[in-house]
Scaffold this motif. Structure first.
Motif, PDB file in Angstrom:
ATOM      1  N   ALA A 175       0.495  -1.345  -0.519  1.00  9.65           N
ATOM      2  CA  ALA A 175       0.128   0.058   0.191  1.00  9.65           C
ATOM      3  C   ALA A 175       1.230   1.504   0.150  1.00  9.65           C
ATOM      4  O   ALA A 175       0.783   2.597  -0.886  1.00  9.65           O
ATOM      5  N   ARG A 176       1.942   1.290   0.878  1.00  9.73           N
ATOM      6  CA  ARG A 176       2.623   2.650   1.265  1.00  9.73           C
ATOM      7  C   ARG A 176       3.295   2.750   0.084  1.00  9.73           C
ATOM      8  O   ARG A 176       3.660   3.556  -0.330  1.00  9.73           O
ATOM      9  N   GLY A 177       4.018   1.903  -1.253  1.00 11.13           N
ATOM     10  CA  GLY A 177       4.592   1.332  -2.227  1.00 11.13           C
ATOM     11  C   GLY A 177       3.938   2.231  -3.139  1.00 11.13           C
ATOM     12  O   GLY A 177       4.134   2.633  -3.926  1.00 11.13           O
ATOM     13  N   ALA A 178       2.663   1.935  -3.695  1.00  6.22           N
ATOM     14  CA  ALA A 178       2.092   2.203  -4.238  1.00  6.22           C
ATOM     15  C   ALA A 178       1.231   3.398  -4.326  1.00  6.22           C
ATOM     16  O   ALA A 178       1.490   4.362  -5.230  1.00  6.22           O
ATOM     17  N   PHE A 179       1.327   4.361  -3.303  1.00  6.13           N
ATOM     18  CA  PHE A 179       1.433   5.908  -2.779  1.00  6.13           C
ATOM     19  C   PHE A 179       2.032   6.138  -3.454  1.00  6.13           C
ATOM     20  O   PHE A 179       2.257   7.731  -3.671  1.00  6.13           O
TER      21      PHE A 179
END
Length: 214
Positions: free
Chosen positions: A201-205
């Motif tokens: 999730a953090r990577g996508a953001f």
């Protein structure tokens, strides 16, 4: 969301088993008698708690949408922030935006891992709700999304609002993929799965923010 530690009420037991059975067999594939048997009461006994299967479905889908929103607002409050505020009093106080975003992600991961039948139920059966209930679900979900959008744009101010909103929806799609990961026993463990989902999730953001700078 599965955060309570006290014993569930009979009504909550009925809803939990109804969600499981509806997710496994479909709404029309489950009878009231089967739901009653799963909680140890007669089918007619369920009518003391719910008017019927339609009422159970509505409470499940409206309920989880409300719980997600309430839980997110609580996390912002615990961080000393004002839900939905990116400027003005409360916006810059308390925990930093990175920590708040992490907390929101953790809360949604808890839901995605602990309430997987509700994700399946939402995907398959939302259109069976009455118009008023379906509109309420959508309203609660929009508020939930906008809360995330506000926090995300604090972490990545260069990301435009439409891009932030698309990123939030995409991350929800990622986190809500848990029903497709196989049975709980086939996963690498709750902690490891939660950590993996959080990193993704953090990577996508972060990728959206990087695109915005490009």
């Amino acid at each position: 969301m599965a955060t309570r530690t006290d014993a569930p009420t009979r009504r909550e037991q009925i809803l939990k088993e109804a969600a499981r059975l509806f997710a496994e067999r479909g709404f029309h594939g489950v009878g009231v008698d089967e739901i009653g048997a799963a909680v140890g009461i007669s089918g007619p006994g369920l009518y003391r708690h719910f008017a019927g299967k339609d009422a159970m479905l509505a409470e499940l889908l409206v309920g989880i949408s409300g719980q997600l929103l309430t839980g997110a607002k609580r996390r912002l409050a615990e961080a000393g922030r004002v839900a939905g505020s990116t400027t003005g009093p409360g916006a810059g106080s308390g925990a930093g935006p990175e920590a708040v975003l992490d907390s929101l992600i953790e809360g949604h991961i808890d839901f995605a891992l602990d309430d997987r039948p509700l994700i399946t139920l939402h995907d398959r059966e939302l259109d069976r709700l009455r118009d008023s209930d379906r509109k309420l679900v959508r309203q609660l979900q929009r508020q939930y999304v906008e809360l995330w959008v506000g926090v995300l744009r604090e972490v990545y101010p260069a990301v435009a609002e439409p891009s932030a909103r698309s990123a939030v929806h995409s991350v929800f799609g990622l986190l809500n993929s848990t029903p497709h990961l196989g049975r709980s026993g086939s996963l690498p463990g709750r902690g490891a799965t939660a950590a993996l989902l959080h990193r993704m999730a953090r990577g996508a953001f972060a990728a959206v923010a990087e695109d915005g700078r490009g």
